[in-house]
Design an enzyme around this catalytic site. Structure first.
Site, PDB file in Angstrom:
ATOM      1  N   ASN A   1      10.874   4.988 -14.400  1.00 48.95           N
ATOM      2  CA  ASN A   1      10.581   6.187 -15.187  1.00 48.95           C
ATOM      3  C   ASN A   1       9.110   6.554 -14.973  1.00 48.95           C
ATOM      4  OD1 ASN A   1       9.534   7.687 -17.449  1.00 48.95           O
ATOM      5  ND2 ASN A   1      11.491   7.356 -18.464  1.00 48.95           N
TER       6      ASN A   1
ATOM      7  N   HIS B   1       5.044   8.598 -17.645  1.00 47.37           N
ATOM      8  CA  HIS B   1       3.659   8.299 -18.042  1.00 47.37           C
ATOM      9  C   HIS B   1       2.629   8.792 -17.032  1.00 47.37           C
ATOM     10  CE1 HIS B   1       4.492   6.298 -21.709  1.00 47.37           C
ATOM     11  NE2 HIS B   1       5.346   5.480 -21.139  1.00 47.37           N
TER      12      HIS B   1
ATOM     13  N   HIS C   1      12.087  12.355 -17.981  1.00 51.11           N
ATOM     14  CA  HIS C   1      12.613  12.950 -19.214  1.00 51.11           C
ATOM     15  C   HIS C   1      11.981  14.324 -19.374  1.00 51.11           C
ATOM     16  CE1 HIS C   1      13.267  12.355 -23.867  1.00 51.11           C
ATOM     17  NE2 HIS C   1      13.763  13.483 -23.428  1.00 51.11           N
TER      18      HIS C   1
ATOM     19  N   THR D   1      11.228   8.051 -27.307  1.00 50.96           N
ATOM     20  CA  THR D   1      12.595   8.065 -27.845  1.00 50.96           C
ATOM     21  C   THR D   1      12.767   6.885 -28.787  1.00 50.96           C
ATOM     22  OG1 THR D   1      13.220   8.886 -25.678  1.00 50.96           O
ATOM     23  CG2 THR D   1      15.005   8.290 -27.161  1.00 50.96           C
TER      24      THR D   1
ATOM     25  N   ARG E   1       6.012  17.896 -22.913  1.00 50.16           N
ATOM     26  CA  ARG E   1       4.727  17.216 -23.145  1.00 50.16           C
ATOM     27  C   ARG E   1       4.261  16.391 -21.946  1.00 50.16           C
ATOM     28  NH1 ARG E   1       6.400  12.565 -27.460  1.00 50.16           N
ATOM     29  NH2 ARG E   1       7.180  14.337 -28.623  1.00 50.16           N
TER      30      ARG E   1
ATOM     31  N   ARG F   1      11.389  16.865 -21.636  1.00 47.72           N
ATOM     32  CA  ARG F   1      11.487  17.084 -23.086  1.00 47.72           C
ATOM     33  C   ARG F   1      11.410  18.564 -23.395  1.00 47.72           C
ATOM     34  NH1 ARG F   1      10.380  11.985 -26.004  1.00 47.72           N
ATOM     35  NH2 ARG F   1      10.446  13.276 -27.854  1.00 47.72           N
TER      36      ARG F   1
ATOM     37  N   GLU G   1      23.611   3.734 -21.511  1.00 47.97           N
ATOM     38  CA  GLU G   1      22.351   2.993 -21.339  1.00 47.97           C
ATOM     39  C   GLU G   1      22.084   2.342 -22.687  1.00 47.97           C
ATOM     40  OE1 GLU G   1      18.855   4.914 -19.619  1.00 47.97           O
ATOM     41  OE2 GLU G   1      17.576   3.585 -20.782  1.00 47.97           O
TER      42      GLU G   1
ATOM     43  N   GLU H   1      16.702  12.302 -17.843  1.00 54.34           N
ATOM     44  CA  GLU H   1      16.881  12.032 -19.280  1.00 54.34           C
ATOM     45  C   GLU H   1      16.730  13.341 -20.003  1.00 54.34           C
ATOM     46  OE1 GLU H   1      14.365   9.317 -21.399  1.00 54.34           O
ATOM     47  OE2 GLU H   1      14.648   7.860 -19.815  1.00 54.34           O
TER      48      GLU H   1
ATOM     49  N   HIS I   1      14.218   0.662 -22.245  1.00 52.94           N
ATOM     50  CA  HIS I   1      13.258   0.962 -23.303  1.00 52.94           C
ATOM     51  C   HIS I   1      12.502  -0.299 -23.702  1.00 52.94           C
ATOM     52  CE1 HIS I   1      11.151   3.232 -26.274  1.00 52.94           C
ATOM     53  NE2 HIS I   1      11.759   4.324 -25.851  1.00 52.94           N
TER      54      HIS I   1
END
Ligand code: PXP
Length: 236
Positions: A6, A9, A42, A100, A48, A44, A150, A69, A190
């Site tokens: 992922n 970040h 992801h 999340t 963001r 969103r 998941e 995602e 996660h």
């Protein structure tokens, strides 16, 4: 077990300056060269970190597979259908959250999710539902036609006592087993890191882990020395 990375970040860091670097698309390519078996991002609703341009370029340029995602909202569903990721992972989304926070309540919105799953699958997008390791939610994921679940490992990752952690591993193991028995693929993610991954990797039914924060955090440290040396070469 496969590893998907992922890269949200990296985009968070870019957004801290509102500029163009570090580019999560470049990060994705580096992850693939290192052997990552898929790239996760992801998109969103508040954009963001990952934005529409990132998703478009990731789709065009990554060579493994894209796991998008997403919240099951009309706007994002349309973007998924335009983008055609190999996998769409449906997650709950709250604007105020840092990340999340919990799994999707599949049981509480079966009718809506059944339609969303069908719509995405109609476009040959596989659908995974991000759920807590709770048998009723796994069962509900099967009932709405999901290809995969998941399993949310956040509670396990945050557990402070080894006893609680062990109990949560067993909960994840049972959920993974049930999902596999129901014919679904099983991913997990996660909060997984270099330490807490170990018990999870021994759960045979988990085919794939999705990891972001620990990898990007480690990347800062294993890359920082080289970065300073390169700047020193220039400065001297
Ligand atoms: N899986 C899902 C569904 C997530 O929402 C996240 C966080 O974006 C992850 C996996 C990766 O979590 P982490 O960044 O803690 O490794």
């Amino acid at each position: 077990m496969r590893l998907t990375v992922n890269i949200d970040h990296v985009a968070t860091l870019r957004e801290a300056r509102g500029g163009v670097e570090p580019d999560p698309v470049t990060a994705a390519h580096i992850c693939e060269l290192a052997g990552a078996e898929g790239i996760v991002c992801h998109l969103r609703e508040d954009r963001r970190h990952i934005n529409d341009r990132d998703v478009r370029l990731l789709r065009e340029t990554i060579k493994t597979k894209l796991d998008l995602e997403m919240a099951a909202t009309p706007e994002i569903i349309n973007i998924a259908i335009e983008t055609l990721p190999e996998l769409a992972t449906l997650v709950p989304e709250r604007r105020q959250e840092l990340t999340t926070e919990g799994g999707l309540d599949v049981r509480g919105q079966k009718h809506y999710l059944r339609d969303v799953v069908k719509e995405l699958q109609k476009h040959e997008i596989e659908v995974s539902l991000f759920v807590d390791p709770i048998p009723e939610q796994i069962q509900a994921a099967h009932e709405v036609g999901a290809n995969k679940v998941e399993i949310h490992t956040g509670e396990y990752a945050n557990a402070r006592s080894p006893l609680i952690q062990q109990a949560l591993v067993e909960k994840i193991r049972a959920a993974a087993k049930l999902a596999a028995e129901l014919g679904m693929g099983v991913n997990a993610g996660h909060g997984l890191n270099y330490i807490n991954l170990v018990p999870i990797k021994h759960i045979a039914e988990i085919e794939e882990v999705s990891i972001g924060h620990a990898l990007i955090s480690r990347g800062v440290f294993v890359g920082l020395e080289q970065a300073v040396k390169e700047m020193l070469d220039l400065v001297k």
